[in-house]
Design an enzyme around this catalytic site. Structure first.
Site, PDB file in Angstrom:
ATOM      1  N   HIS A  68     -60.437 -44.187  35.471  1.00  0.00           N
ATOM      2  CA  HIS A  68     -59.173 -44.718  35.989  1.00  0.00           C
ATOM      3  C   HIS A  68     -58.585 -45.549  34.851  1.00  0.00           C
ATOM      4  O   HIS A  68     -59.317 -46.333  34.242  1.00  0.00           O
ATOM      5  CB  HIS A  68     -59.379 -45.688  37.159  1.00  0.00           C
ATOM      6  CG  HIS A  68     -60.185 -45.174  38.287  1.00  0.00           C
ATOM      7  ND1 HIS A  68     -59.628 -44.785  39.483  1.00  0.00           N
ATOM      8  CD2 HIS A  68     -61.520 -45.012  38.434  1.00  0.00           C
ATOM      9  CE1 HIS A  68     -60.581 -44.419  40.316  1.00  0.00           C
ATOM     10  NE2 HIS A  68     -61.742 -44.545  39.709  1.00  0.00           N
ATOM     11  N   LYS A  86     -65.354 -51.947  33.788  1.00  0.00           N
ATOM     12  CA  LYS A  86     -64.017 -51.713  33.244  1.00  0.00           C
ATOM     13  C   LYS A  86     -63.814 -52.469  31.937  1.00  0.00           C
ATOM     14  O   LYS A  86     -64.493 -53.446  31.649  1.00  0.00           O
ATOM     15  CB  LYS A  86     -62.952 -52.139  34.248  1.00  0.00           C
ATOM     16  CG  LYS A  86     -63.001 -53.607  34.629  1.00  0.00           C
ATOM     17  CD  LYS A  86     -61.896 -53.984  35.609  1.00  0.00           C
ATOM     18  CE  LYS A  86     -61.971 -55.462  35.980  1.00  0.00           C
ATOM     19  NZ  LYS A  86     -60.805 -55.904  36.774  1.00  0.00           N
ATOM     20  N   ASP A  93     -50.804 -45.162  36.726  1.00  0.00           N
ATOM     21  CA  ASP A  93     -52.180 -44.689  36.789  1.00  0.00           C
ATOM     22  C   ASP A  93     -52.376 -43.412  35.984  1.00  0.00           C
ATOM     23  O   ASP A  93     -51.445 -42.623  35.813  1.00  0.00           O
ATOM     24  CB  ASP A  93     -52.545 -44.359  38.239  1.00  0.00           C
ATOM     25  CG  ASP A  93     -53.288 -45.484  38.915  1.00  0.00           C
ATOM     26  OD1 ASP A  93     -54.044 -46.174  38.236  1.00  0.00           O
ATOM     27  OD2 ASP A  93     -53.096 -45.666  40.132  1.00  0.00           O
ATOM     28  N   GLN A 136     -47.775 -48.384  39.798  1.00  0.00           N
ATOM     29  CA  GLN A 136     -48.840 -48.387  38.791  1.00  0.00           C
ATOM     30  C   GLN A 136     -48.727 -47.131  37.944  1.00  0.00           C
ATOM     31  O   GLN A 136     -48.544 -46.031  38.471  1.00  0.00           O
ATOM     32  CB  GLN A 136     -50.216 -48.403  39.459  1.00  0.00           C
ATOM     33  CG  GLN A 136     -50.688 -49.779  39.883  1.00  0.00           C
ATOM     34  CD  GLN A 136     -52.160 -49.754  40.270  1.00  0.00           C
ATOM     35  OE1 GLN A 136     -52.613 -48.855  40.961  1.00  0.00           O
ATOM     36  NE2 GLN A 136     -52.905 -50.743  39.833  1.00  0.00           N
ATOM     37  N   CYS A 171     -55.860 -43.588  43.460  1.00  0.00           N
ATOM     38  CA  CYS A 171     -57.039 -42.776  43.129  1.00  0.00           C
ATOM     39  C   CYS A 171     -57.404 -41.693  44.147  1.00  0.00           C
ATOM     40  O   CYS A 171     -57.624 -40.544  43.766  1.00  0.00           O
ATOM     41  CB  CYS A 171     -58.258 -43.667  42.908  1.00  0.00           C
ATOM     42  SG  CYS A 171     -57.918 -45.345  42.445  1.00  0.00           S
ATOM     43  N   ARG A 204     -49.820 -53.765  48.506  1.00  0.00           N
ATOM     44  CA  ARG A 204     -50.994 -54.591  48.774  1.00  0.00           C
ATOM     45  C   ARG A 204     -50.534 -55.857  49.489  1.00  0.00           C
ATOM     46  O   ARG A 204     -49.549 -56.479  49.074  1.00  0.00           O
ATOM     47  CB  ARG A 204     -51.723 -54.954  47.470  1.00  0.00           C
ATOM     48  CG  ARG A 204     -52.260 -53.731  46.749  1.00  0.00           C
ATOM     49  CD  ARG A 204     -52.964 -54.078  45.455  1.00  0.00           C
ATOM     50  NE  ARG A 204     -53.353 -52.877  44.737  1.00  0.00           N
ATOM     51  CZ  ARG A 204     -53.930 -52.868  43.533  1.00  0.00           C
ATOM     52  NH1 ARG A 204     -54.189 -54.010  42.926  1.00  0.00           N
ATOM     53  NH2 ARG A 204     -54.247 -51.726  42.953  1.00  0.00           N
ATOM     54  N   HIS A 215     -55.875 -40.539  35.856  1.00  0.00           N
ATOM     55  CA  HIS A 215     -57.274 -40.232  36.140  1.00  0.00           C
ATOM     56  C   HIS A 215     -57.696 -39.121  35.200  1.00  0.00           C
ATOM     57  O   HIS A 215     -57.063 -38.068  35.150  1.00  0.00           O
ATOM     58  CB  HIS A 215     -57.448 -39.830  37.603  1.00  0.00           C
ATOM     59  CG  HIS A 215     -57.017 -40.913  38.551  1.00  0.00           C
ATOM     60  ND1 HIS A 215     -55.876 -40.826  39.297  1.00  0.00           N
ATOM     61  CD2 HIS A 215     -57.554 -42.129  38.819  1.00  0.00           C
ATOM     62  CE1 HIS A 215     -55.733 -41.934  40.014  1.00  0.00           C
ATOM     63  NE2 HIS A 215     -56.735 -42.736  39.735  1.00  0.00           N
TER      64      HIS A 215
END
Length: 636
Positions: free
Chosen positions: A505, A459, A378, A376, A329, A358, A380
């Site tokens: 997201h 979410k 992802d 990921q 992000c 992570r 946005h």
């Protein structure tokens, strides 16, 4: 007179204080035989409990969802009683219900699965005796006296507040327990001990190591049989086992929790990403890429340093602290902020297949399902407030379209503000209502998970269902009004003034590594043709045909088919069998007849064979099938 009110509003009067069993029998003997417990004024209690005042009750039968947990709790007591009969020096600790069963931690001599038959035999004796499970209330001092020779139970009692403590008795067995339990041990009709492992008392490595014995139980032997079949099927589909057998990926001590993808695994990986890119381009997304490492100032600005620091890998370079990104992000915020935007530019849908890291504890790493390095998918989405509903609907429809291609059903859950969060109350309320309105407009049922949102916004979680009926949380849609504020992101509105964009997201695959593992198990290694690492294999019937087989391979590869030739000096039967074991969808046999006629003999994994297929017909059908990304190989 005691008045009992049932869930449908019916009221029944009893002269004396009835038990739950009395109430059930007053309705029918059949109901009484199938009653497990009751809900008394909102609390689950035993059927033996007396009802001493006007109350509302709900009788819990073997068909109710609460019943199975109660049964398994009672089965844990039966197992503990059996073990004490067989192992006189055993000391009990705790025996909770867990997903799909129960366990009991016991300080005893080591046991193995070889010991299970004799334990199960003793359990059957206890079950056959139909021993009542009766609740007794005693004072804390009485409980301590009873367990004076049981160090673990005594320690547990000392941690309890003063007051009455409940025991459960069944024949010669007594256990410290809150309950509730089934009326008698005869209810445990179908059970099986599953495995044994080591466990430290209270998860403290400085304390005693115990034997943790797992089991499961059902009300019906057919249900137990179906569950054991499910476990066998899941075992056959294990993605780590299939990943090795099909040469897809591996793990190495040099990089714990970080997958190595082999050439064939990369074929599957690239097929997934090609499809992802195709769908996202069609849905109006652009693709971006941001660095893997960014400095501490950025992570402090985003809030990750404060809220996610323990999961981040950090490094010091030129006297500055950096962190390998755990999320994509913040980089996306920097890209948006590079230039001014107008309301006419919005929405901006920017996707990124970003590699993130992570720090996960070694004990929770689990194949591709729980790793330390993963990608990921992802995206946005930056938008105006009036675009929220349409954009969330667009994400949900895109997600549905992608999942349906893999034959994955799904359900939706809305997660609200957690205790640890950033942003104002007003922002959270607006964001949560935005998601709720979009879900209502989408029209599918959804459940609400209070307090389970991300720290920066509420979410929608998308839980997929695989071929075995297991659910996995993969996709998520998170509405965020905090990060745009932290990064001072703006756009010029119709009024010529600066406004703050709203941001979504979202991921569809989620962790691509994890989604890959789920698909391996979902398809049991038999990927659809468009995904298969090897789509076709050419089997020459003898060494003289190897050269021609390679010509066929080259012609198929020119059309984009991933093709191999099996040129080993083996029988055709063995080559076919090996191709089937590797789940290659199209097995092409080449003999002298096929060479002379320019045709192919095509065998599919379901055992169907078609002879005399021309190269043109083969390619026309196969390429059309791949283009449509069908799941079933329904040609030939």
């Amino acid at each position: 007179m005691i008045n009992i009110t049932f869930p449908d509003g019916t009221i029944k009067a009893f002269e004396n204080s009835p038990t739950g069993s009395d109430v059930a029998k007053s309705i029918s003997e059949g109901l009484a035989r199938n009653c497990v417990a009751m809900e008394l004024n909102g609390n689950l209690v035993d059927l033996h409990s007396e009802i001493t005042q006007d109350s509302q009750i709900r009788l819990i039968t073997t068909k109710d969802k609460e019943a199975l947990e109660i049964l398994r709790h009672s089965a844990a007591h039966v197992m503990a009683q059996a073990i004490l009969h067989l192992y006189k020096d055993a000391k009990l600790t705790i025996g909770p219900v867990v997903e799909d069963g129960f366990y009991y931690d016991i300080d005893m001599e080591p046991v193995s699965e070889d010991d299970f038959p004799k334990i199960e035999a003793e359990m059957k004796k206890i079950i056959k005796a139909k021993l009542p499970l009766e609740r007794k209330l005693v004072s804390k001092s009485e409980a301590a006296e009873f367990y004076k020779n049981e160090p673990y139970k005594l320690e547990m009692i000392s941690d309890l507040e003063d007051g009455t403590i409940s025991f459960y008795e069944q024949g010669d067995f007594t256990d410290l327990c809150r309950g509730p339990h089934v009326p008698h041990t005869g209810f445990v009709k179908a059970f099986k001990l599953m495995k044994v492992s080591g466990a430290y008392w209270r998860a403290d490595q400085t304390k005693a190591q115990l034997q943790r014995i797992y089991g499961t139980a059902f009300f019906d032997k057919k249900e137990l049989k179906a569950y054991l079949h499910f476990l066998e099927e899941a075992k056959k589909r294990n993605h780590r086992k299939l990943g090795t057998a099909l040469d897809l990926f591996s793990f190495h001590e040099e990089a714990p929790g970080m997958a190595f993808f082999h050439a064939k695994g990369m074929d599957v990986w690239n097929a997934l990403l090609d499809y992802w890119r195709e769908e996202h381009r069609a849905a109006g997304y652009v693709e971006t890429k941001t660095p893997i490492m960014l400095n501490r100032d950025l992570w402090e600005r985003s809030g990750h340093w404060e809220n996610y620091r323990e999961n981040m890998y950090v490094s010091s370079i030129d006297d500055f602290e950096y962190a390998i990104k755990p999320m994509n992000c913040p980089g996306g915020m920097l890209l948006y902020g590079l230039k001014p935007h107008s309301y006419k530019d919005l929405p901006i849908r920017a996707g990124e297949v970003g590699l993130v890291h992570r720090h996960e504890l070694s004990g929770v790493l689990s194949g591709l399902f729980r790793v330390r390095a993963f990608h990921q998918d992802d995206a946005h989405i930056f938008m105006t407030p009036d675009q929220i509903q349409d954009e969330i609907l667009g994400v949900l429809k895109l997600t549905e379209r992608i999942y349906s291609t893999f034959g994955l059903g799904f359900h939706l859950e809305l997660s609200t503000r957690p205790e640890k969060s950033i942003g104002s109350d007003e922002q959270w309320e607006m964001a949560t209502e935005g998601l709720r309105a979009a879900l209502d407009a989408y029209g599918a049922e959804y459940k609400i998970n209070e307090g389970d949102g991300a720290f920066y916004g509420p979410k929608i979680d998308v839980h997929i269902k695989d071929a075995l009926g297991r659910t996995w949380q993969c996709g998520t849609v998170q509405l965020d009004m905090s990060l745009p504020e932290r990064f001072d992101l703006t756009y010029i509105g119709k009024d010529g003034e600066k406004h703050r964009p709203i941001m979504i997201h979202r991921v569809v695959y989620g962790s691509i590594e994890r989604f890959f593992g789920i698909l391996v198990e979902h398809f049991a290694g038999k990927f659809p043709l468009w995904m298969a690492p090897v789509q076709a294999i050419v089997l020459p019937m003898n060494d003289e045909l190897v050269s021609y087989a390679n010509e066929v391979k080259q012609s198929l590869e020119k059309e984009g088919l991933r093709t191999e030739v099996d040129d080993r000096t083996e029988s055709l039967k063995k080559k076919v069998r090996d191709a089937q074991l590797n789940y290659i969808p199209l097995i092409l046999t080449i003999g002298g007849k096929e060479k002379d006629s320019g045709t192919l003999s095509v065998r599919t994994l379901d055992g169907k064979v078609k002879y005399g297929v021309t190269h043109k017909d083969f390619l026309d059908q196969v390429l059309a099938h791949i283009k449509e990304r069908k799941q079933e190989l329904d040609m030939f």
